[in-house]
Design an enzyme around this catalytic site. Structure first.
Site, mmCIF file in Angstrom:
data_model
loop_
_atom_site.group_PDB
_atom_site.id
_atom_site.type_symbol
_atom_site.label_atom_id
_atom_site.label_comp_id
_atom_site.label_asym_id
_atom_site.label_seq_id
_atom_site.Cartn_x
_atom_site.Cartn_y
_atom_site.Cartn_z
ATOM 1 N N HIS A 189 77.122 81.456 41.234
ATOM 2 C CA HIS A 189 78.132 82.352 40.681
ATOM 3 C C HIS A 189 77.597 82.997 39.417
ATOM 4 O O HIS A 189 76.854 82.361 38.669
ATOM 5 C CB HIS A 189 79.419 81.572 40.360
ATOM 6 C CG HIS A 189 80.626 82.439 40.316
ATOM 7 N ND1 HIS A 189 80.955 83.164 39.198
ATOM 8 C CD2 HIS A 189 81.552 82.726 41.256
ATOM 9 C CE1 HIS A 189 82.054 83.851 39.457
ATOM 10 N NE2 HIS A 189 82.440 83.616 40.701
ATOM 11 N N ASP B 208 84.023 79.564 47.786
ATOM 12 C CA ASP B 208 83.837 79.864 49.202
ATOM 13 C C ASP B 208 83.229 78.723 50.010
ATOM 14 O O ASP B 208 83.226 78.779 51.239
ATOM 15 C CB ASP B 208 82.969 81.120 49.362
ATOM 16 C CG ASP B 208 83.704 82.362 48.899
ATOM 17 O OD1 ASP B 208 84.912 82.442 49.183
ATOM 18 O OD2 ASP B 208 83.091 83.226 48.255
HETATM 19 N N1 CMC Z 1 71.319 79.827 47.146
HETATM 20 C C1 CMC Z 1 70.045 79.807 46.749
HETATM 21 N N2 CMC Z 1 69.590 80.428 45.645
HETATM 22 C C2 CMC Z 1 70.486 81.103 44.922
HETATM 23 C C3 CMC Z 1 71.843 81.167 45.265
HETATM 24 C C4 CMC Z 1 72.246 80.491 46.434
HETATM 25 N N3 CMC Z 1 73.519 80.528 46.851
HETATM 26 N N4 CMC Z 1 72.490 81.907 44.360
HETATM 27 C C5 CMC Z 1 71.585 82.317 43.475
HETATM 28 N N5 CMC Z 1 70.372 81.839 43.810
HETATM 29 C C6 CMC Z 1 69.117 82.062 43.103
HETATM 30 C C7 CMC Z 1 68.537 83.417 43.477
HETATM 31 O O1 CMC Z 1 67.726 83.341 44.625
HETATM 32 C C8 CMC Z 1 67.776 83.770 42.240
HETATM 33 O O2 CMC Z 1 66.572 83.058 42.260
HETATM 34 P P1 CMC Z 1 65.225 83.733 41.678
HETATM 35 O O3 CMC Z 1 65.524 83.988 40.230
HETATM 36 O O4 CMC Z 1 64.195 82.698 41.945
HETATM 37 O O5 CMC Z 1 65.051 85.003 42.461
HETATM 38 C C9 CMC Z 1 68.627 83.177 41.114
HETATM 39 O O6 CMC Z 1 69.395 82.138 41.708
HETATM 40 C C10 CMC Z 1 69.555 84.198 40.486
HETATM 41 O O7 CMC Z 1 70.242 84.905 41.530
HETATM 42 P P2 CMC Z 1 71.095 86.222 41.250
HETATM 43 O O8 CMC Z 1 71.505 86.800 42.555
HETATM 44 O O9 CMC Z 1 70.393 87.123 40.291
HETATM 45 O O10 CMC Z 1 72.294 85.612 40.430
HETATM 46 P P3 CMC Z 1 73.745 86.136 40.388
HETATM 47 O O11 CMC Z 1 74.333 85.668 39.143
HETATM 48 O O12 CMC Z 1 73.817 87.581 40.657
HETATM 49 O O13 CMC Z 1 74.346 85.336 41.665
HETATM 50 C C11 CMC Z 1 75.752 85.344 43.548
HETATM 51 C C12 CMC Z 1 75.641 85.337 42.019
HETATM 52 C C13 CMC Z 1 77.164 84.927 43.897
HETATM 53 C C14 CMC Z 1 75.498 86.771 44.048
HETATM 54 C C15 CMC Z 1 74.726 84.371 44.171
HETATM 55 O O14 CMC Z 1 74.849 83.091 43.620
HETATM 56 C C16 CMC Z 1 74.807 84.329 45.692
HETATM 57 O O15 CMC Z 1 74.251 85.196 46.370
HETATM 58 N N6 CMC Z 1 75.503 83.299 46.252
HETATM 59 C C17 CMC Z 1 75.698 83.197 47.677
HETATM 60 C C18 CMC Z 1 76.876 84.074 48.101
HETATM 61 C C19 CMC Z 1 78.183 83.511 47.610
HETATM 62 O O16 CMC Z 1 78.460 82.332 47.749
HETATM 63 N N7 CMC Z 1 79.015 84.404 47.068
HETATM 64 C C20 CMC Z 1 80.365 84.048 46.615
HETATM 65 C C21 CMC Z 1 80.522 84.146 45.146
HETATM 66 S S1 CMC Z 1 82.024 83.372 44.564
HETATM 67 C C22 CMC Z 1 83.303 84.270 45.265
HETATM 68 C C23 CMC Z 1 83.492 85.571 44.624
HETATM 69 O O17 CMC Z 1 83.754 85.626 43.412
HETATM 70 O O18 CMC Z 1 83.425 86.575 45.331
#
Ligand code: CMC
Length: 383
Positions: free
Chosen positions: A265, A319
């Protein structure tokens, strides 16, 4: 642009930590696993309030009195009715349509009968409540139509959550199932300045109308990095199948640089408090519905993923277990995100109405990296 000017500009990709306004609607403390709607903790609200009370709290700003709650319920009930135009549309969609596409299109279509730009606050509020009421009826009607069944009309004696289950399944749900649905709706009702709320605010800031605003919110919620993650999380758990498969699956997935859905998140750097509530529900519900093994698989996946991701402050979010809970309530997987959307309409409306009190057009800038002063080449001379 000169290189000196370029160097002084910071690009906020993903608008990370940018504050767009002041708001009294929602506080997320992502370090301490806390979430408040209008000052009330999410645990207090889900322990005690109904979704209707939560929606009132978010949109109006305070908990309703009994009279105010009764008025809201009456308004919702009168707005549950779908017009002949809406029913015709719902019956015309391909049965293979994703219910999220159906919801987005149908909410947009409501403007055909009640359209027009207005900055009248009472009209905006009335339209927000109208959309809030109609969204679950639209989802349930499509669910039945695509199975060749007649849509059902809500029952006056049932609450918002119970009516939704009734309109889907065609039988009065138990108090237990209704209460779980009610809690799930409250948990999804609001979450500060997330992508879909911001999208609604961007639309509102141009002085657009409530139907366009909520349509924009639904469109933004659809993606798998936002609301769509609940579907993906359940599909992942089903695919894994048994607790024993969890280790290899998680290992392989992370090796391939793929994400574990329902994890991570932007704001929470510890457990999402909504996850905690949903996990407890999933455990109990799994026992009641004979789906304990699915819950056990999810727990094992969670443990394996946590072991590999928690050092990077990646924890399960809302989720991870919400899909499991909806599945155990007998809801089809592609209904999860529309259900999330139908509940989040309260939060979107609250933010938009608040933002419009002191509106400013949202108009950020980009850093131009292209060329300038190119000479137009006639098409026949282009190679
Ligand atoms: N599994 C594996 N690695 C992850 C995940 C995950 N679920 N989430 C983030 N990372 C890693 C990502 O690969 C990256 O690694 P690196 O720096 O080595 O490339 C690092 O963490 C940072 O990722 P980011 O996408 O820049 O971080 P963010 O703050 O934008 O991530 C997120 C937020 C929700 C987009 C992401 O955690 C994600 O894609 N999660 C899976 C989808 C999910 O569950 N979404 C629901 C969010 S909660 C409900 C809502 O509010 O909508």
């Amino acid at each position: 642009m000169s290189s000196e000017v370029k160097e002084s500009i910071t690009i906020h990709k993903g608008l990370d930590s940018i504050r767009v306004n002041e708001s009294s609607i929602c506080l997320i403390d992502g370090e301490r696993s806390r979430l408040y709607y209008r000052g009330y903790s999410i645990a207090d609200l889900t322990d005690n309030a109904s979704y209707e009370e939560v929606a009132y709290l978010l949109i109006i700003g305070q908990l309703p009195t009994q009279l105010q709650l009764d008025e809201l319920k009456n308004t919702l009930f009168s707005e549950y009715t779908l017009s002949p135009i809406t029913m015709t549309l719902l019956k015309s969609y391909p049965s293979t349509s994703h219910p999220m596409d159906v919801l987005r299109t149908t909410i947009s279509s409501l403007a055909l009968e009640d359209g027009g730009l207005t900055q009248d606050k009472s009209v905006n509020l009335q339209r927000a409540i109208r959309i809030l009421a109609k969204a679950p009826v639209i989802i349930a009607a499509f669910e039945r139509i695509r199975q060749g069944k007649e849509p059902l009309t809500p029952k006056k004696e049932l609450g918002h959550a119970a009516n939704f289950l009734y309109m889907i399944h065609g039988e009065i749900p138990s108090n237990y199932d209704s209460r779980i649905m009610d809690i799930a709706l409250s948990l999804h009702a609001e979450h500060e300045m997330n992508a879909s709320t911001f999208s609604g605010i961007v639309t509102a800031s141009t002085l657009s109308d409530m139907y366009s605003i909520i349509t924009a919110g639904i469109a933004t919620l659809r993606g798998s990095l936002h609301g769509g993650a609940n579907e993906e999380a359940l599909k992942m758990i089903m695919e894994i199948g048994t607790p024993e498969n969890a280790v290899t699956f998680v290992e392989e997935r992370l090796k391939q640089k793929k994400r574990i859905m329902g994890f991570g998140h932007r704001i929470y750097k510890t457990y999402d408090p909504r996850y905690t509530i949903l996990k407890a529900i999933a455990e109990k519900l799994g026992g009641v519905k004979g789906k304990a093994s699915l819950y056990d698989t999810a727990v094992r996946v969670e443990r394996e993923a946590l072991g590999r991701l928690s050092d990077s402050k990646i924890f399960p979010n809302v989720d991870f277990y919400s899909g499991l809970v909806f599945h155990m309530l007998g809801l089809r997987t592609d209904l999860f995100t529309p259900i999330f959307a139908s509940s989040r309409i309260a939060g979107w409306a609250a933010h938009v109405l608040e933002y419009l009190e002191d509106n400013r057009l949202i108009r950020p800038k980009a850093v131009y990296t292209g060329k300038v002063d190119l000479q137009y080449t006639p098409i026949e001379q282009r190679t």
